[in-house]
Scaffold this active site. Structure first.
Site, PDB file in Angstrom:
ATOM      1  N   GLU A  93       1.015  -1.174   0.138  1.00  0.00           N
ATOM      2  CA  GLU A  93      -0.002  -0.036   0.062  1.00  0.00           C
ATOM      3  C   GLU A  93       0.891   1.322   0.133  1.00  0.00           C
ATOM      4  O   GLU A  93       0.587   2.253  -0.601  1.00  0.00           O
ATOM      5  CB  GLU A  93      -0.825   0.093   1.101  1.00  0.00           C
ATOM      6  CG  GLU A  93      -2.007  -1.152   1.255  1.00  0.00           C
ATOM      7  CD  GLU A  93      -1.360  -2.290   2.121  1.00  0.00           C
ATOM      8  OE1 GLU A  93      -1.961  -2.919   2.712  1.00  0.00           O
ATOM      9  OE2 GLU A  93      -0.167  -2.638   2.076  1.00  0.00           O
ATOM     10  N   ASP A 101      20.596 -39.458  -4.977  1.00  0.00           N
ATOM     11  CA  ASP A 101      20.614 -38.576  -6.113  1.00  0.00           C
ATOM     12  C   ASP A 101      21.622 -37.401  -6.025  1.00  0.00           C
ATOM     13  O   ASP A 101      21.846 -36.778  -7.319  1.00  0.00           O
ATOM     14  CB  ASP A 101      19.294 -37.660  -6.368  1.00  0.00           C
ATOM     15  CG  ASP A 101      18.318 -38.931  -6.420  1.00  0.00           C
ATOM     16  OD1 ASP A 101      18.427 -39.900  -7.181  1.00  0.00           O
ATOM     17  OD2 ASP A 101      16.953 -38.785  -6.175  1.00  0.00           O
ATOM     18  N   ARG A 106      16.587 -22.416  -9.425  1.00  0.00           N
ATOM     19  CA  ARG A 106      17.494 -22.068 -10.403  1.00  0.00           C
ATOM     20  C   ARG A 106      16.675 -21.383 -11.444  1.00  0.00           C
ATOM     21  O   ARG A 106      15.238 -21.486 -11.855  1.00  0.00           O
ATOM     22  CB  ARG A 106      18.082 -22.886 -10.986  1.00  0.00           C
ATOM     23  CG  ARG A 106      19.334 -23.636  -9.783  1.00  0.00           C
ATOM     24  CD  ARG A 106      20.205 -24.433 -10.290  1.00  0.00           C
ATOM     25  NE  ARG A 106      19.515 -25.766 -10.880  1.00  0.00           N
ATOM     26  CZ  ARG A 106      19.049 -26.696 -10.217  1.00  0.00           C
ATOM     27  NH1 ARG A 106      19.377 -26.841  -8.817  1.00  0.00           N
ATOM     28  NH2 ARG A 106      18.721 -27.855 -10.752  1.00  0.00           N
TER      29      ARG A 106
END
Length: 365
Positions: A49, A197, A204
């Site tokens: 605002e 993994d 990104r």
């Protein structure tokens, strides 16, 4: 695009940069012409605002303000927005949704009305409700909004029988995941996911560059098996390893030296107590938690009834294999009547993938 739609669009631009404050968008209109607009800046900086009023200047007098959330009326890091609106001579304020924060909760709207400012409520409410689902849960419960995210094949597998999972989903789905990370305060994975993994877990851009603001990376590691050489410790942003007293002093020292914060928590059913973890993260002003796997961790979050929202990518590939892992590995329901059914379900196409989102009972209040 109408004025409230524009305000909501501005608020979405602020997602991921304002936490623990809610992202707000505001548009000032005078005689049908937009004279100022803005969105929430970082904590301690101007609210939406105020930004919009400063751009409008004298043209704010007699204007109409469209704002996505009830204006604040208390002194925090910044002065109350209601005072600024009244002083600027704004004539009308259209509010998409009320703020459940006990410091506001109707008081902002009442203060404007008592000063002669007309208020209107509800335009764009459904979209605002989704925009603020994380903030509203955190501000009312003190715990983060939990999103369970996974990508699976058409036959319900998250990897092959050898553990290969790159890539089940397509490029558009992976771009969507980076947007999810950008707008989340924390990303959570299990130790096995890091071990197998070795993910970066960073948000990104399309050129694969890390964004300036990164979510907190949380590794749930009950036995302290995370390697100090894991990729997450070489990426920008902070990493928290949530473990138990079973971690060895040597591993604790090595992880700390690698740059991790190590949080020792009690066990529950052999694993890190996830309810305790979410409470602590909530106390640290984490309003949204993105749980990315693997299957054991997701299974525990579902088993503990901690999940508010599910985001699943279903790819048009069939992996097969009796031993291939599935996205939610828990004890599971004994009867279909006991199975978790999602509500307010949406299905969207992303390239050759289907994006399915839905809420658990009580999620997305």
């Amino acid at each position: 695009m109408n004025h409230m739609e524009r305000a909501l669009s501005l608020a979405r631009q602020a997602l991921g940069n304002t936490s623990p404050n809610p992202p707000v968008g505001a548009v000032v209109v005078n005689n049908g012409v937009v004279v100022g607009e803005g969105y929430t800046r970082r904590p301690g900086e101007a609210h939406a605002e105020i930004v919009a009023l400063e751009k409008a200047g004298e043209r704010a007098r007699g204007s109409t303000l469209y704002v996505t959330l009830e204006p604040c009326c208390h002194f925090g890091r910044t002065p109350p927005c209601t005072h600024a609106l009244i002083a600027a001579g704004v004539a009308e304020v259209h509010i998409a949704i009320m703020d459940p924060n006990p410091l506001v909760s109707g008081k902002g709207k009442s203060e404007l009305e008592e000063s002669g400012v007309k208020t209107f409520l509800g335009e764009g409410r459904k979209k605002a409700q989704e925009l603020y689902e994380s903030h509203f849960k955190w501000i009312t419960t003190g715990t983060p909004f939990v999103i369970a995210k996974f990508a699976m094949s058409l036959d319900g597998k998250i990897a092959t029988r050898t553990g290969d999972s790159r890539w089940i989903s397509g490029e558009k789905a992976r771009e969507y995941v980076h947007e999810l990370r950008r707008t989340s305060d924390a990303v959570v994975v299990g130790a096995n996911t890091v071990l197998i993994d070795d993910p970066k877990l960073t948000a990104r851009d399309r050129e694969d560059r890390p964004l300036p603001v990164q979510p907190l990376r949380v590794i749930v590691d009950s036995n302290g098996q995370t390697s100090p050489k894991a990729e997450v410790f070489r990426e920008p942003g902070a990493t928290l390893v949530a473990t138990t007293e079973d971690i060895t002093p040597e591993k604790l020292k090595a992880l700390t030296k690698a740059g991790a914060e190590v949080l020792i928590l009690p066990r529950k059913k052999g694993l890190v107590n996830l309810k305790k973890l979410t409470r602590i993260l909530g106390q640290r002003q984490v309003t949204s938690l993105l749980v990315e796997g693997g299957g054991t961790l997701l299974g525990s979050f579902f088993q503990e009834r901690l999940v508010d929202k599910v985001i699943a990518f279903v790819s048009t590939v069939i992996i097969g294999g009796k031993s291939s892992p599935t996205p939610v590995m828990s004890k599971g329901a004994g009867k279909m009547a006991d199975a978790l059914r999602l509500h307010r379900v949406k299905i969207t196409r992303l390239g050759n993938d289907a994006l399915i989102t839905g809420y658990t009972k009580g999620g997305g209040r």
